[in-house]
Scaffold this active site. Sequence first.
Site, PDB file in Angstrom:
ATOM      1  N   LYS A   2       0.840  -1.211   0.000  1.00 38.84           N
ATOM      2  CA  LYS A   2       0.000   0.000   0.000  1.00 38.84           C
ATOM      3  C   LYS A   2       0.867   1.250   0.000  1.00 38.84           C
ATOM      4  CE  LYS A   2      -3.339   2.540   2.926  1.00 38.84           C
ATOM      5  NZ  LYS A   2      -4.211   2.469   4.129  1.00 38.84           N
ATOM      6  N   ASP A  31      -2.747   9.996   4.016  1.00 40.51           N
ATOM      7  CA  ASP A  31      -4.151   9.590   4.162  1.00 40.51           C
ATOM      8  C   ASP A  31      -4.880  10.554   5.104  1.00 40.51           C
ATOM      9  OD1 ASP A  31      -6.581   8.292   4.329  1.00 40.51           O
ATOM     10  OD2 ASP A  31      -5.828   6.595   5.520  1.00 40.51           O
ATOM     11  N   LYS A  81     -10.340  12.347   8.630  1.00 37.40           N
ATOM     12  CA  LYS A  81      -9.865  11.893   9.947  1.00 37.40           C
ATOM     13  C   LYS A  81      -9.825  13.057  10.928  1.00 37.40           C
ATOM     14  CE  LYS A  81      -6.736   8.214   8.330  1.00 37.40           C
ATOM     15  NZ  LYS A  81      -7.389   7.109   9.034  1.00 37.40           N
ATOM     16  N   ASP A 132       1.546   6.009   5.701  1.00 36.99           N
ATOM     17  CA  ASP A 132       0.558   5.137   5.053  1.00 36.99           C
ATOM     18  C   ASP A 132       1.051   4.524   3.740  1.00 36.99           C
ATOM     19  OD1 ASP A 132      -1.855   3.915   5.574  1.00 36.99           O
ATOM     20  OD2 ASP A 132      -3.058   5.394   4.501  1.00 36.99           O
ATOM     21  N   ASP A 139     -12.323   6.737   3.849  1.00 33.39           N
ATOM     22  CA  ASP A 139     -11.123   6.479   4.651  1.00 33.39           C
ATOM     23  C   ASP A 139     -10.705   5.003   4.588  1.00 33.39           C
ATOM     24  OD1 ASP A 139      -8.996   7.078   6.258  1.00 33.39           O
ATOM     25  OD2 ASP A 139     -10.156   7.214   8.125  1.00 33.39           O
ATOM     26  N   GLU A 183      -9.555   3.462   2.152  1.00 38.71           N
ATOM     27  CA  GLU A 183      -9.029   3.633   0.787  1.00 38.71           C
ATOM     28  C   GLU A 183      -7.971   2.596   0.430  1.00 38.71           C
ATOM     29  OE1 GLU A 183      -7.778   5.054   3.347  1.00 38.71           O
ATOM     30  OE2 GLU A 183      -5.626   4.859   2.998  1.00 38.71           O
ATOM     31  N   ARG A 228      -7.756  -0.631   0.855  1.00 36.33           N
ATOM     32  CA  ARG A 228      -8.264  -1.843   0.205  1.00 36.33           C
ATOM     33  C   ARG A 228      -8.680  -1.569  -1.238  1.00 36.33           C
ATOM     34  NH1 ARG A 228     -12.687  -2.468   4.878  1.00 36.33           N
ATOM     35  NH2 ARG A 228     -10.901  -1.565   5.950  1.00 36.33           N
TER      36      ARG A 228
END
Length: 503
Positions: A267, A272, A279, A290, A349, A351, A353
């Site tokens: 990833k 993020d 968030k 991230d 959020d 994101e 996956r």
Amino acid sequence: MSTEPGYAAPTVTVATSLPKRAQSSVLIVPVVTGLGGEAGDGSPTVVGGPFLDAEAIGEIGVVLRALGAKGGAEQVTRLHVPSLAVGSVLAVGLGAPRDEWPADVIRRAAGVAARSLSGVDTVITTLTELDLEAAIEGLILGSYRFTEFRSAKEAALSKIIALSTAAGAKKDAARATAIATAVATARDFVNTPPSHLFPGEFAKRAEALGETAGLKVEVLDEKALAKAGYGGIIGVGKGSSRPPRLVRLAYRGAKGKGGKTVALVGKGVTFDTGGISIKPAASMHHMTSDMGGAAAVIATVVLAAKQGLPIDVIATVPMAENMPSSTAQRPGDVLTQYGGVTVEVLNTDAEGRLILADAIVRACEDQPDYLIETSTLTGAQTVALGGRTPGVMGSEDFRDRVARISQAEGENAWPMPLPDELKDDLKSTVADLANVSSQRFAGMLVAGVYLREFVADGVQWAHIDIAGPAYNTSGPWGYTPKGGTGVPTRTMFAVLEDIAANG
Ligand code: BES
Ligand code: MN
Ligand code: ZN
């Protein structure tokens, strides 16, 4: 990184005896808790081996006893030893004596020793007698600093002299140095702030590293991604002015000799914010980490090439910045993942996956035998396992193999299940799947169940959630500094070596 100003690993040389004149260096020696010899007061015993004579060992013992040092695990004591031609000695405790030393005990002791020596240019060590590779890895990883954005750069450790008379010591030292350098590369990527590391720049740096290592590199930009139908990567990336990328790095080491093919997926969300499902502000800056999975995957495929493993390793790395804006995807939007599965994005959020599903489908087109995917995927990983224990899910046998190897490496991934019933929670009223569950339990496993939908039949796969372990937000410990840790680079490389050796 070779192409960027960043961390320069110290050089490592193997010596078979203590240098005659080393007045500007520090000698690191292991000590164990002991009975205190004739004194019988529990003071520590030096593990001196063939490199220190009885006089030096006696002198060190006397001073440690006088200072009240006990040799407990990771206790360090710096002392002057007149009979030795070194500037000073650093005694590092290993705890109770043992016949066999677990590698991570040595690695951590070496890391603690290195961290306690800021400003020292050269270290010499006899820790290498107990485990040469672990000692070198620990010293390099413990001395790691990220100084790119500091005006005043502290001097870094530049030279390690590993004392060893073992056959093959040079080769082992080179291997340990390569592994630790790969971890440092991953750490550098994680520590580079989102102002400077965004998808385009990340792709460029990955490409430069890959080309230097002789890999075949392919970079898909936003136009190519849209054209080929990478709906997850496009959906996550479209809120940012800095467009997404998909980087593919292929190392062909099998050379048609029957070696396995391993796909790596990581990833690469360079920041993020959560997107429109934004968030809270409090810890949002941690989301600079991230892309920790991508960092580790890039470092690992480059390392596999440099070490010449007799297998094929193909990394597929999606990179995007998850931002809220008028062009961002909305909660309730439907996108089509690469390969055709439609997804209702209930929470922008979740994101990771979305970009990973695209990458996993692409990676499976290469028909790998194994697929290892790693990501800072869920806060639920940290709730379940804490900041130092990655969760590993996937095909049962391969999952357990990855966990076992990770524990031997000291990265300590732990196997977790993927209960079938959780799939029911990912039902959408409009699309094939929803990207989040309607309930808040088992968040780490739900993410794993989502990813499982995209892994091709017959591929042995493992998903390693490193949300906590990729980034150390508390104090330094062992060989792990604050910030980027490089986890799970060593696990993945050890798994590749195991596959190369055992299929
Ligand atoms: N990048 C985060 C996960 C994360 C959390 C990494 C803390 C490191 C530390 C991920 O994209 C995320 O936001 N996950 C959500 C999923 C939820 C919306 C189902 C989470 O964990 O809250
Ligand atoms: Mn997120
Ligand atoms: Zn994320």
